[in-house]
Design an enzyme around this catalytic site. Sequence first.
Site, PDB file in Angstrom:
ATOM      1  N   HIS A 112       0.863  -1.200   0.000  1.00  0.00           N
ATOM      2  CA  HIS A 112       0.000   0.000   0.000  1.00  0.00           C
ATOM      3  C   HIS A 112       0.895   1.243   0.000  1.00  0.00           C
ATOM      4  O   HIS A 112       1.729   1.420   0.887  1.00  0.00           O
ATOM      5  CB  HIS A 112      -0.879  -0.054   1.252  1.00  0.00           C
ATOM      6  CG  HIS A 112      -1.879   1.045   1.368  1.00  0.00           C
ATOM      7  ND1 HIS A 112      -3.096   1.011   0.728  1.00  0.00           N
ATOM      8  CD2 HIS A 112      -1.851   2.218   2.070  1.00  0.00           C
ATOM      9  CE1 HIS A 112      -3.786   2.111   1.029  1.00  0.00           C
ATOM     10  NE2 HIS A 112      -3.049   2.857   1.839  1.00  0.00           N
ATOM     11  N   ASP A 146       1.074   5.311   0.054  1.00  0.00           N
ATOM     12  CA  ASP A 146       0.314   6.504   0.440  1.00  0.00           C
ATOM     13  C   ASP A 146       0.948   7.767  -0.128  1.00  0.00           C
ATOM     14  O   ASP A 146       2.023   8.172   0.314  1.00  0.00           O
ATOM     15  CB  ASP A 146       0.287   6.610   1.971  1.00  0.00           C
ATOM     16  CG  ASP A 146      -0.612   5.566   2.595  1.00  0.00           C
ATOM     17  OD1 ASP A 146      -1.799   5.540   2.252  1.00  0.00           O
ATOM     18  OD2 ASP A 146      -0.116   4.780   3.432  1.00  0.00           O
ATOM     19  N   MET A 167     -11.662   4.901   5.246  1.00  0.00           N
ATOM     20  CA  MET A 167     -10.647   5.456   6.148  1.00  0.00           C
ATOM     21  C   MET A 167     -11.158   5.359   7.582  1.00  0.00           C
ATOM     22  O   MET A 167     -12.217   5.905   7.920  1.00  0.00           O
ATOM     23  CB  MET A 167     -10.363   6.928   5.819  1.00  0.00           C
ATOM     24  CG  MET A 167      -9.542   7.157   4.567  1.00  0.00           C
ATOM     25  SD  MET A 167      -8.000   6.223   4.450  1.00  0.00           S
ATOM     26  CE  MET A 167      -7.117   6.761   5.915  1.00  0.00           C
TER      27      MET A 167
HETATM   28  C1  DX5 Z   1      -3.083   7.397   6.615  1.00  0.00           C
HETATM   29  C2  DX5 Z   1      -2.653   6.412   5.548  1.00  0.00           C
HETATM   30  C3  DX5 Z   1      -2.481   5.061   6.076  1.00  0.00           C
HETATM   31  C4  DX5 Z   1      -1.453   4.950   7.166  1.00  0.00           C
HETATM   32  C5  DX5 Z   1      -1.938   3.906   8.118  1.00  0.00           C
HETATM   33  O1  DX5 Z   1      -3.332   8.623   6.053  1.00  0.00           O
HETATM   34  O2  DX5 Z   1      -3.603   6.347   4.501  1.00  0.00           O
HETATM   35  O3  DX5 Z   1      -2.263   4.099   5.050  1.00  0.00           O
HETATM   36  O4  DX5 Z   1      -0.173   4.637   6.722  1.00  0.00           O
HETATM   37  O5  DX5 Z   1      -1.103   3.905   9.224  1.00  0.00           O
HETATM   38  P1  DX5 Z   1      -1.500   3.132  10.557  1.00  0.00           P
HETATM   39  O6  DX5 Z   1      -1.740   1.714  10.193  1.00  0.00           O
HETATM   40  O7  DX5 Z   1      -0.289   3.362  11.406  1.00  0.00           O
HETATM   41  O8  DX5 Z   1      -2.737   3.815  11.081  1.00  0.00           O
HETATM   42 ZN    ZN Z   2      -3.469   4.627   3.011  1.00  0.00          ZN
END
Ligand code: DX5
Ligand code: ZN
Length: 214
Positions: A31, A33, A135
């Site tokens: 994934h 980001d 989310m």
């Molecule tokens: C947040 C991102 C996530 C993030 C998740 O804005 O979209 O993918 O990396 O991180 P964790 O699992 O630490 O909440």
């Molecule tokens: Zn993400």
Amino acid sequence: MIVAPSLLSADFGHLADSLQMIERSGAAWAHCDVMDGVFVPNISFGFPVISAVAKITSMPLDVHLMIVNPDRYVGMVRDCGAMMMNVHYEACTHLHRTVQSIHDAGMKAGVTLNPATPVALLQDIIEDLDMVLVMSVNPGFGGQSFIEHSVKKVAELKALITASGSKALIEVDGGINAQTGARVAAAGADVLVAGSYIFNAADPAGAIAALAAL
Ligand code: DX5
Ligand code: ZN
């Protein structure tokens, strides 16, 4: 369960090592980001980094664009080697056209919902989607706490998908660990994204295995 470790929490100085580790541990997707400092209050990494990642892993890349006007970048995301392009509902004025252009570019199309965006807004596009990304934190940062309301939202989305006959997968991202992951899995999630739970663990491979077993 499909596990998609978020590279945001990996050690950027040793990305190749992290990718090898997650691939060996049975994670299905990587994934990625992307943040622009406008749609979200943070900047992460962009297309050159994703292209570099694509060259050193055979895992499908699940690209999550936390940027304004994501439709401008469909060609660049495709050229990076992405399997899935996730755009935010809140960032797309002409979502139907954006989803079409993602498909025309040969990628799977995902639409992401912020915590305050209702599932019902997807009613007229759900059949065209390959995935919906729920989310479970406000996007922009790793390591935040899971928002409880997300469990109910996943269940609502599952009902919408079933009623419409859509084949869309449900992905959940933010504050996912073995406990929150189990709860969204029970509500209908197909894909779990996790960053800090995996990369801050004493045994990252074990954390991936724990999520995959849900
Ligand atoms: C947040 C991102 C996530 C993030 C998740 O804005 O979209 O993918 O990396 O991180 P964790 O699992 O630490 O909440
Ligand atoms: Zn993400």
